[in-house]
Design a protein around this motif. Structure first.
Motif, PDB file in Angstrom:
ATOM      1  N   GLU A  49       9.088 -16.636  75.981  1.00  0.00           N
ATOM      2  CA  GLU A  49       7.713 -15.293  76.015  1.00  0.00           C
ATOM      3  C   GLU A  49       7.080 -14.761  75.227  1.00  0.00           C
ATOM      4  O   GLU A  49       5.903 -15.069  74.887  1.00  0.00           O
ATOM      5  N   ARG A  50       7.370 -14.183  73.832  1.00  0.00           N
ATOM      6  CA  ARG A  50       7.129 -13.387  72.816  1.00  0.00           C
ATOM      7  C   ARG A  50       6.044 -14.944  72.447  1.00  0.00           C
ATOM      8  O   ARG A  50       5.306 -14.255  71.671  1.00  0.00           O
ATOM      9  N   TYR A  58      15.924 -25.280  79.289  1.00  0.00           N
ATOM     10  CA  TYR A  58      14.675 -25.782  79.168  1.00  0.00           C
ATOM     11  C   TYR A  58      13.426 -24.911  79.893  1.00  0.00           C
ATOM     12  O   TYR A  58      12.633 -25.172  79.812  1.00  0.00           O
ATOM     13  N   ALA A  59      14.342 -24.460  81.137  1.00  0.00           N
ATOM     14  CA  ALA A  59      13.133 -23.725  82.275  1.00  0.00           C
ATOM     15  C   ALA A  59      11.856 -22.479  80.846  1.00  0.00           C
ATOM     16  O   ALA A  59      10.700 -22.341  80.764  1.00  0.00           O
ATOM     17  N   TYR A  60      12.916 -22.199  79.852  1.00  0.00           N
ATOM     18  CA  TYR A  60      11.976 -21.283  78.277  1.00  0.00           C
ATOM     19  C   TYR A  60      11.081 -22.442  77.764  1.00  0.00           C
ATOM     20  O   TYR A  60      10.137 -21.356  76.970  1.00  0.00           O
ATOM     21  N   THR A  61      11.557 -23.170  77.292  1.00  0.00           N
ATOM     22  CA  THR A  61      11.318 -24.059  76.288  1.00  0.00           C
ATOM     23  C   THR A  61      10.191 -25.301  76.127  1.00  0.00           C
ATOM     24  O   THR A  61       9.367 -25.717  75.929  1.00  0.00           O
ATOM     25  N   ASP A  62      10.197 -25.835  77.863  1.00  0.00           N
ATOM     26  CA  ASP A  62       9.278 -26.414  77.843  1.00  0.00           C
ATOM     27  C   ASP A  62       8.181 -26.393  77.680  1.00  0.00           C
ATOM     28  O   ASP A  62       7.172 -27.486  77.234  1.00  0.00           O
ATOM     29  N   LEU A  63       7.738 -25.777  78.951  1.00  0.00           N
ATOM     30  CA  LEU A  63       5.769 -24.974  78.761  1.00  0.00           C
ATOM     31  C   LEU A  63       5.736 -25.094  77.212  1.00  0.00           C
ATOM     32  O   LEU A  63       4.663 -25.113  77.138  1.00  0.00           O
ATOM     33  N   ALA A  95      11.893 -21.101  69.374  1.00  0.00           N
ATOM     34  CA  ALA A  95      12.043 -21.007  70.216  1.00  0.00           C
ATOM     35  C   ALA A  95      13.075 -20.711  71.536  1.00  0.00           C
ATOM     36  O   ALA A  95      13.985 -21.266  72.421  1.00  0.00           O
ATOM     37  N   LYS A  96      14.072 -22.414  70.570  1.00  0.00           N
ATOM     38  CA  LYS A  96      15.546 -23.193  71.573  1.00  0.00           C
ATOM     39  C   LYS A  96      16.613 -22.481  70.766  1.00  0.00           C
ATOM     40  O   LYS A  96      17.294 -22.215  71.601  1.00  0.00           O
TER      41      LYS A  96
END
Length: 175
Positions: A162-163, A123-128, A154-155
């Protein structure tokens, strides 16, 4: 050789496990193999809200209020553990949240087919990105179907989050 291993262990501890969404399919050889890095679509295909408490955004997206009981959260973890031989239940509970595969702000449901145990390294990658996509929906820049497609992708492809974030900025504008 030992110093390289120690350095790698320090990086994994500090930054979380490396992101390889398919790694859970091979043998259980590392910490990240003890939990899913993405939803297992056989259990969590993602579902949208059917019993809306309200409608949001210019598109009038059905919105379900958050309603996931502790017993359902525990059931989700137990099902993932027993079905895929994960060991989530034996890990610190605060390392996980029960995530809505299709987020509530995008019209997702509280049904167990939309919930999965998401590790903090995922979730560090997807929450924002989730917040950004929902803001674009709220402002009428993006339709629900596009937001859901971006979020699901993304998930399931954390290494491309990021891309995807940059692509959303290019297409829909920075917020």
């Amino acid at each position: 050789m030992r110093s390289a291993f120690v350095l790698a262990a320090i990086l994994v501890t500090a930054c979380g496990p490396s992101v390889d969404p398919g790694s859970h399919l091979s043998g259980r050889t590392s910490l990240q193999d003890r939990y899913p890095l993405s939803p297992q679509t056989s259990l969590t295909p993602g579902t949208t809200c059917k019993n809306a408490s309200e409608y949001r955004y210019p598109e009038r997206i059905p919105y379900c209020n958050r309603s996931v009981s502790t017993s359902l959260k525990n059931k989700i973890i137990k099902t993932y553990d027993s079905t895929f031989q994960y060991t989530i239940a034996s890990m610190p509970r605060n390392d996980f949240k029960i995530d809505h595969y299709i987020p509530l702000c995008m019209g997702g449901s509280n049904d167990n087919t939309n919930l999965w145990p998401q590790h903090k390294s995922a979730y560090a990658y997807t929450d924002l990105l989730e917040q950004k996509l929902c803001l674009h929906m709220e402002r009428g820049h993006m339709r629900q179907v596009a937001a859901i497609d971006y979020m699901k992708y993304a998930k399931n492809n954390l290494d491309e989050a990021e891309r995807i974030d940059q692509e959303v900025d290019e297409i829909y504008g920075e917020l």
